[in-house]
Design a protein around this motif. Structure first.
Motif, PDB file in Angstrom:
ATOM      1  N   THR A 235     -51.004 -69.586  78.893  1.00  0.00           N
ATOM      2  CA  THR A 235     -50.220 -70.609  78.210  1.00  0.00           C
ATOM      3  C   THR A 235     -48.827 -70.056  77.964  1.00  0.00           C
ATOM      4  O   THR A 235     -48.670 -69.037  77.284  1.00  0.00           O
ATOM      5  N   VAL A 236     -47.814 -70.702  78.536  1.00  0.00           N
ATOM      6  CA  VAL A 236     -46.445 -70.199  78.442  1.00  0.00           C
ATOM      7  C   VAL A 236     -45.522 -71.300  77.961  1.00  0.00           C
ATOM      8  O   VAL A 236     -45.543 -72.421  78.474  1.00  0.00           O
ATOM      9  N   ASP A 237     -44.698 -70.956  76.983  1.00  0.00           N
ATOM     10  CA  ASP A 237     -43.645 -71.832  76.477  1.00  0.00           C
ATOM     11  C   ASP A 237     -42.332 -71.344  77.073  1.00  0.00           C
ATOM     12  O   ASP A 237     -41.797 -70.323  76.654  1.00  0.00           O
ATOM     13  N   TRP A 238     -41.813 -72.067  78.067  1.00  0.00           N
ATOM     14  CA  TRP A 238     -40.592 -71.651  78.756  1.00  0.00           C
ATOM     15  C   TRP A 238     -39.380 -72.180  77.984  1.00  0.00           C
ATOM     16  O   TRP A 238     -39.284 -73.380  77.722  1.00  0.00           O
ATOM     17  N   ARG A 239     -38.437 -71.290  77.628  1.00  0.00           N
ATOM     18  CA  ARG A 239     -37.281 -71.686  76.829  1.00  0.00           C
ATOM     19  C   ARG A 239     -35.990 -71.146  77.450  1.00  0.00           C
ATOM     20  O   ARG A 239     -35.940 -70.006  77.888  1.00  0.00           O
ATOM     21  N   ALA A 240     -34.956 -71.981  77.425  1.00  0.00           N
ATOM     22  CA  ALA A 240     -33.651 -71.580  77.938  1.00  0.00           C
ATOM     23  C   ALA A 240     -32.765 -71.092  76.800  1.00  0.00           C
ATOM     24  O   ALA A 240     -32.811 -71.618  75.684  1.00  0.00           O
ATOM     25  N   GLY A 241     -31.960 -70.058  77.090  1.00  0.00           N
ATOM     26  CA  GLY A 241     -31.017 -69.576  76.094  1.00  0.00           C
ATOM     27  C   GLY A 241     -30.642 -68.127  76.309  1.00  0.00           C
ATOM     28  O   GLY A 241     -31.245 -67.420  77.111  1.00  0.00           O
ATOM     29  N   SER A 242     -29.627 -67.688  75.576  1.00  0.00           N
ATOM     30  CA  SER A 242     -29.073 -66.351  75.727  1.00  0.00           C
ATOM     31  C   SER A 242     -29.734 -65.365  74.778  1.00  0.00           C
ATOM     32  O   SER A 242     -29.866 -65.638  73.579  1.00  0.00           O
ATOM     33  N   TRP A 243     -30.164 -64.231  75.335  1.00  0.00           N
ATOM     34  CA  TRP A 243     -30.749 -63.149  74.557  1.00  0.00           C
ATOM     35  C   TRP A 243     -31.825 -63.677  73.612  1.00  0.00           C
ATOM     36  O   TRP A 243     -32.754 -64.335  74.060  1.00  0.00           O
ATOM     37  N   PHE A 244     -31.698 -63.429  72.303  1.00  0.00           N
ATOM     38  CA  PHE A 244     -32.761 -63.826  71.363  1.00  0.00           C
ATOM     39  C   PHE A 244     -32.504 -65.184  70.699  1.00  0.00           C
ATOM     40  O   PHE A 244     -33.243 -65.570  69.788  1.00  0.00           O
ATOM     41  N   ASP A 245     -31.478 -65.908  71.147  1.00  0.00           N
ATOM     42  CA  ASP A 245     -31.178 -67.203  70.541  1.00  0.00           C
ATOM     43  C   ASP A 245     -32.358 -68.175  70.588  1.00  0.00           C
ATOM     44  O   ASP A 245     -32.619 -68.890  69.605  1.00  0.00           O
ATOM     45  N   PRO A 246     -33.115 -68.251  71.688  1.00  0.00           N
ATOM     46  CA  PRO A 246     -34.213 -69.230  71.736  1.00  0.00           C
ATOM     47  C   PRO A 246     -35.372 -68.924  70.782  1.00  0.00           C
ATOM     48  O   PRO A 246     -36.232 -69.784  70.587  1.00  0.00           O
ATOM     49  N   VAL A 247     -35.411 -67.723  70.209  1.00  0.00           N
ATOM     50  CA  VAL A 247     -36.519 -67.356  69.323  1.00  0.00           C
ATOM     51  C   VAL A 247     -35.987 -66.937  67.952  1.00  0.00           C
ATOM     52  O   VAL A 247     -36.599 -66.123  67.263  1.00  0.00           O
ATOM     53  N   ASP A 248     -34.873 -67.503  67.566  1.00  0.00           N
ATOM     54  CA  ASP A 248     -34.262 -67.149  66.285  1.00  0.00           C
ATOM     55  C   ASP A 248     -35.254 -67.355  65.138  1.00  0.00           C
ATOM     56  O   ASP A 248     -35.854 -68.417  65.005  1.00  0.00           O
ATOM     57  N   GLY A 249     -35.440 -66.317  64.329  1.00  0.00           N
ATOM     58  CA  GLY A 249     -36.332 -66.401  63.173  1.00  0.00           C
ATOM     59  C   GLY A 249     -37.796 -66.199  63.477  1.00  0.00           C
ATOM     60  O   GLY A 249     -38.619 -66.231  62.562  1.00  0.00           O
ATOM     61  N   GLU A 250     -38.168 -65.978  64.732  1.00  0.00           N
ATOM     62  CA  GLU A 250     -39.574 -65.810  65.098  1.00  0.00           C
ATOM     63  C   GLU A 250     -39.920 -64.335  65.263  1.00  0.00           C
ATOM     64  O   GLU A 250     -39.066 -63.501  65.579  1.00  0.00           O
ATOM     65  N   GLU A 251     -41.194 -64.025  65.062  1.00  0.00           N
ATOM     66  CA  GLU A 251     -41.697 -62.672  65.263  1.00  0.00           C
ATOM     67  C   GLU A 251     -42.831 -62.696  66.275  1.00  0.00           C
ATOM     68  O   GLU A 251     -43.527 -63.710  66.423  1.00  0.00           O
ATOM     69  N   PHE A 252     -42.999 -61.545  66.948  1.00  0.00           N
ATOM     70  CA  PHE A 252     -43.976 -61.463  68.027  1.00  0.00           C
ATOM     71  C   PHE A 252     -44.775 -60.167  67.904  1.00  0.00           C
ATOM     72  O   PHE A 252     -44.276 -59.145  67.445  1.00  0.00           O
ATOM     73  N   ASP A 253     -46.032 -60.247  68.359  1.00  0.00           N
ATOM     74  CA  ASP A 253     -46.891 -59.062  68.357  1.00  0.00           C
ATOM     75  C   ASP A 253     -46.537 -58.108  69.488  1.00  0.00           C
ATOM     76  O   ASP A 253     -46.811 -56.916  69.405  1.00  0.00           O
ATOM     77  N   ARG A 254     -45.943 -58.643  70.546  1.00  0.00           N
ATOM     78  CA  ARG A 254     -45.535 -57.808  71.677  1.00  0.00           C
ATOM     79  C   ARG A 254     -44.305 -58.442  72.318  1.00  0.00           C
ATOM     80  O   ARG A 254     -44.264 -59.659  72.524  1.00  0.00           O
ATOM     81  N   ILE A 255     -43.325 -57.610  72.610  1.00  0.00           N
ATOM     82  CA  ILE A 255     -42.122 -58.062  73.310  1.00  0.00           C
ATOM     83  C   ILE A 255     -41.978 -57.213  74.568  1.00  0.00           C
ATOM     84  O   ILE A 255     -42.080 -55.982  74.524  1.00  0.00           O
ATOM     85  N   ILE A 256     -41.749 -57.875  75.696  1.00  0.00           N
ATOM     86  CA  ILE A 256     -41.498 -57.174  76.948  1.00  0.00           C
ATOM     87  C   ILE A 256     -40.204 -57.705  77.530  1.00  0.00           C
ATOM     88  O   ILE A 256     -39.872 -58.883  77.369  1.00  0.00           O
ATOM     89  N   SER A 257     -39.457 -56.837  78.189  1.00  0.00           N
ATOM     90  CA  SER A 257     -38.190 -57.297  78.752  1.00  0.00           C
ATOM     91  C   SER A 257     -37.722 -56.382  79.865  1.00  0.00           C
ATOM     92  O   SER A 257     -37.718 -55.162  79.724  1.00  0.00           O
TER      93      SER A 257
END
Length: 545
Positions: A235-257
């Motif tokens: 299940t993937v939520d695809w979001r457009a935007g620069s750097w961390f702007d699309p996830v402003d205020g959100e936290e994640f258990d794992r980040i990969i980049s």
């Protein structure tokens, strides 16, 4: 440069991926069609060699020549979408359906090819067509132990033909995402962020309850959404935007980049590799942003690069990106090169001929830029982060073994060991029982006495002991040189036996050593062995059960 012709926003792109998945297009099919040698030649960028092996498996009409289990349809699909060789439009229509082939031609994903030329011409239902997209399977034995694969569709790269990627180029299953997959722990997490997802390789492979995948590039997200049609268990939520702007205020258990981390001038060149930020600011931006978006205990696993001057170490440079509170960082440098080598590598990656006038000018301008910033070396590797309570910890290490293989579970264990160490004082270390890591090797390294005069002034025959060496025989192959005293104490450790203090006490009693002085010197040595997983505290072993 080559302007991409395919429109990934066309619904036909996802239809193609779904159709290929339904026909079991994937690694087993490609191996049957090409054989292991032909498959390896294709991945190595040798189209002639791969095509030769494919021809050995091809037969006339609907048959395959003497290769058990290979069908004419499999040969056709391999030729069309893996090797991207011309195929008859009519034959492709028989396999995919003429409607889908027509839609792919309209979307620029298939272009007509003249019989005597590689140049494009007007579409002809009776002629040949060539795919303008790569469709490659991606799997991972750790992240997909069930053998499942995603089919990733992307712009073609220059590995199988002479082409220069344009500014909007979207790469597919390349070495960078495959390398990062090996850095990610295999455990499933709740919320996963794939920052700069590109064509979706990581997002469609790493397991999570919910995945958010972002990219600034709309073409990349369109390709990723099309690739998503090949899998049903992500299940993937695809979001457009620069750097961390699309996830402003959100936290994640794992980040990969796998960000566009190329170190150089602040240029907007090829979106997948040029960030528009100067020097190593792209890696810095991702490291600092990831630290801010991790949930408690969450981890980040990032590819990156760092530029250093003669007055600054790589360790101090990266450490300067880590906040003072709340982050445990393990930075692993895999390579370090001079500006000249770095620029040559990345200029060649862009399919720019270093011998041409424009190629030479680009190299000189890039070298001038790094020289103006006093850059002496450029390091590349991985940044692993964990959100913790309390002051931040940063460990910088160089691991230049040729192939680490899957390293993600070692990263997870490293954080477990580091967390355990953070909760212990010297007395705790001494009062703990330990187990030697399975496969830990102890070597007695001796060197020739030749050329080493003894007290008599004469060279003695034979060898003399130089050092005792402990080495992990598994990934990552950490090695420590130790002395006889530490070797004796380590040999006495057992999870069912005495704690470290008592083992050390026995050694001191037998060898007439001062207990307090010996144990004070012993503690930091054992801490280093625990950090590198050579000896394991019984507490960690019990937590695994």
């Amino acid at each position: 440069m080559t302007t991409p012709t395919a429109d990934p926003h066309s619904p036909s792109m996802g239809d193609l991926v779904r159709a290929l998945a339904a026909m079991d297009y994937g690694t087993p099919l490609l191996l049957r069609s090409l054989g292991r040698a032909g498959y390896a030649e294709a991945l190595a960028g040798n189209p002639g060699g791969a095509a030769w092996h494919l021809d050995q498996h091809s037969g006339p009409g609907d048959s395959a020549a003497g290769v058990t289990g290979v069908t004419a349809r499999e040969i056709l699909l391999t030729r069309a979408f893996f090797l991207r060789m011309p195929v008859l439009r009519a034959e492709l229509g028989e396999v995919l359906g003429t409607g889908l082939v027509d839609d792919l031609v309209a979307a620029g994903a298939l272009t007509a090819v003249a019989e005597e030329s590689d140049g494009p011409e007007e579409p002809d239902a009776a002629g040949s067509v060539r795919s303008q997209v790569d469709v490659r399977p991606v799997a991972h034995p750790v992240h997909r132990p069930d053998g499942g694969e995603a089919l990733v569709v992307s712009d073609p790269d220059s590995s199988l033909e002479d082409r220069s990627p344009g500014p909007d180029h979207v790469p597919g299953v390349g070495q960078a995402p495959l390398t990062l997959l090996n850095q990610v722990p295999s455990t499933r997490v709740g919320r996963l962020l794939d920052l700069g997802t590109g064509s979706g390789v990581l997002a469609l492979t790493v397991d999570a309850e919910h995945t958010v995948a972002t990219d600034i590039h709309d073409r990349a997200l369109d390709f990723a959404r099309a690739s998503h049609r090949s899998v049903t268990d992500r299940t993937v939520d695809w979001r457009a935007g620069s750097w961390f702007d699309p996830v402003d205020g959100e936290e994640f258990d794992r980040i990969i980049s796998n960000p566009p981390f190329v170190v150089g001038p602040a240029v907007d060149g090829q979106i997948y590799r040029d960030s528009g930020l100067g020097l190593d600011d792209a890696t810095r931006t991702v490291v600092q942003g990831a630290a801010e978006h991790l949930s408690p205990g969450g981890t980040a696993h990032l590819l990156g690069a760092w530029a250093t001057s003669l007055s600054e170490s790589a360790a101090s440079r990266v450490a300067g990106w880590i906040p003072a509170e709340g982050i445990r960082a393990w930075v692993v440098q895999r390579d370090e090169v001079s500006p000249s080598v770095y620029i040559r590598t990345w200029t060649t990656d862009a399919s720019i001929d270093l011998r041409t006038g424009p190629g030479q000018a680009r190299v000189r301008n890039w070298l001038d830029y790094l020289n103006d910033h006093d850059i002496a070396t450029i390091g590349m590797g991985y940044v692993h982060l964990q959100r913790i309570d309390g002051p931040s910890e940063v460990t910088f290490e160089v691991l230049d073994a040729p192939d680490l293989g899957h390293f993600g579970d070692e990263v997870a264990e490293y954080f477990t060991r580091a967390e355990w160490l953070a909760g212990q004082d010297a007395d705790d270390i001494l009062d703990t029982r330990y187990q030697l890591r399975p496969g830990l090797a102890r070597e007695y390294v001796e060197v020739s006495r030749a050329g080493q005069p003894e007290d008599s002034g004469l060279t003695e025959p034979g060898f003399r002991q130089q050092v005792i060496r402990l080495t992990r025989t598994d990934v990552p192959g950490f090695s420590h040189d130790i002395d006889d005293a530490l070797s004796s104490v380590i040999a006495g450790l057992s999870p069912l036996g005495l704690n470290l203090r008592d083992v050390a006490g026995l050694y001191c009693a037998v060898n007439d050593r001062d207990d307090e002085e010996f144990t004070q010197a012993l503690v930091p040595l054992v801490v280093d062995l625990v950090r590198h997983g050579m000896v394991l505290p019984v507490d960690i072993l019990e937590d695994r059960r």
